[in-house]
Design a protein around this motif. Structure first.
Motif, PDB file in Angstrom:
ATOM      1  N   VAL A  36       7.775 -21.315   7.092  1.00 40.39           N
ATOM      2  CA  VAL A  36       8.194 -22.167   5.979  1.00 40.39           C
ATOM      3  C   VAL A  36       9.349 -21.534   5.224  1.00 40.39           C
ATOM      4  N   ARG A  37      10.122 -22.382   4.603  1.00 36.29           N
ATOM      5  CA  ARG A  37      11.184 -21.915   3.705  1.00 36.29           C
ATOM      6  C   ARG A  37      10.575 -21.848   2.315  1.00 36.29           C
ATOM      7  N   TYR A  38      10.600 -20.674   1.719  1.00 32.58           N
ATOM      8  CA  TYR A  38      10.041 -20.484   0.386  1.00 32.58           C
ATOM      9  C   TYR A  38      11.177 -20.468  -0.619  1.00 32.58           C
ATOM     10  N   GLU A  39      11.198 -21.481  -1.451  1.00 31.87           N
ATOM     11  CA  GLU A  39      12.269 -21.672  -2.423  1.00 31.87           C
ATOM     12  C   GLU A  39      13.607 -21.562  -1.706  1.00 31.87           C
ATOM     13  N   ASN A  40      14.563 -20.867  -2.276  1.00 29.97           N
ATOM     14  CA  ASN A  40      15.875 -20.748  -1.627  1.00 29.97           C
ATOM     15  C   ASN A  40      16.141 -19.352  -1.082  1.00 29.97           C
ATOM     16  N   TYR A  43      13.744 -17.243   1.155  1.00 27.88           N
ATOM     17  CA  TYR A  43      13.122 -16.667   2.347  1.00 27.88           C
ATOM     18  C   TYR A  43      12.578 -17.732   3.278  1.00 27.88           C
ATOM     19  N   ARG A  44      12.517 -17.379   4.563  1.00 28.64           N
ATOM     20  CA  ARG A  44      11.665 -18.064   5.532  1.00 28.64           C
ATOM     21  C   ARG A  44      10.513 -17.107   5.781  1.00 28.64           C
ATOM     22  N   ASP A  65      12.596 -16.502  13.965  1.00 25.42           N
ATOM     23  CA  ASP A  65      12.269 -17.257  15.178  1.00 25.42           C
ATOM     24  C   ASP A  65      12.237 -16.346  16.401  1.00 25.42           C
ATOM     25  N   GLU A 105      12.200 -13.491   6.395  1.00 31.03           N
ATOM     26  CA  GLU A 105      13.625 -13.507   6.706  1.00 31.03           C
ATOM     27  C   GLU A 105      14.362 -13.962   5.454  1.00 31.03           C
ATOM     28  N   GLU A 106      15.203 -13.100   4.922  1.00 33.89           N
ATOM     29  CA  GLU A 106      15.990 -13.492   3.740  1.00 33.89           C
ATOM     30  C   GLU A 106      17.075 -14.471   4.165  1.00 33.89           C
ATOM     31  N   VAL A 107      17.176 -15.587   3.443  1.00 32.03           N
ATOM     32  CA  VAL A 107      18.181 -16.596   3.732  1.00 32.03           C
ATOM     33  C   VAL A 107      18.972 -16.890   2.464  1.00 32.03           C
ATOM     34  N   CYS A 158       6.276 -16.429   7.321  1.00 35.62           N
ATOM     35  CA  CYS A 158       5.121 -16.843   8.112  1.00 35.62           C
ATOM     36  C   CYS A 158       4.156 -15.672   8.223  1.00 35.62           C
TER      37      CYS A 158
END
Length: 141
Positions: A115-119, A121-122, A97, A138-140, A124
């Motif tokens: 978008v959140r891709y699976e569990n 990454y975010r 962000d 962004e690794e989440v 764009c």
């Protein structure tokens, strides 16, 4: 891989854009002469080259602005992401962000959504100067 080359018209705008991604100026030079002509297969080359490196030092982007011969466009400036050829460069970021907000101050626009891709990454895609597309990941947890 040593680097990726991007040919641009507005060198300073693209340098500032990549600077917002944390890329650091490694060097800048003007190239011309017979050996340059022979390497790139053009006559009368005179070009500015800027080398940027990622903060971790593992990746580099070379920006080139041709004075002669003039650069030509092979596709629309705002080509969609499914256009053949290299479409984007992906950067790992810590706060997607914040990065998007900073890039917007440089005229960038989101191509789609964050978008959140699976569990894991975010993600764009952002379109910057001259239609360049960069991906942000962004690794989440």
């Amino acid at each position: 891989m040593d680097n990726v080359l991007i040919v641009v018209d507005d060198l300073e705008a693209v340098i500032e854009f990549f600077g917002e991604l944390g890329m650091e100026l490694e060097g800048r030079t003007l190239v011309e002469g017979g050996s340059v002509d022979r390497v790139v297969g053009l006559d009368g080359v005179r070009a500015d080259i800027v080398m940027l490196r990622t903060p971790d030092g593992h990746g580099r982007v070379e920006l080139t602005r041709f004075h002669t011969p003039s650069a030509i466009s092979s596709e629309p400036q705002h080509a969609p992401v499914n256009t053949l050829g290299i479409r984007r460069i992906m950067f790992a970021v810590e706060d997607i962000d914040d990065v998007v907000a900073r890039l917007r101050t440089r005229g960038a626009e989101l191509v789609g959504d964050v978008v959140r891709y699976e569990n894991g990454y975010r993600l764009c895609f952002v379109r910057g100067p001259e239609g360049l597309i960069v991906g942000l990941a962004e690794e989440v947890g």
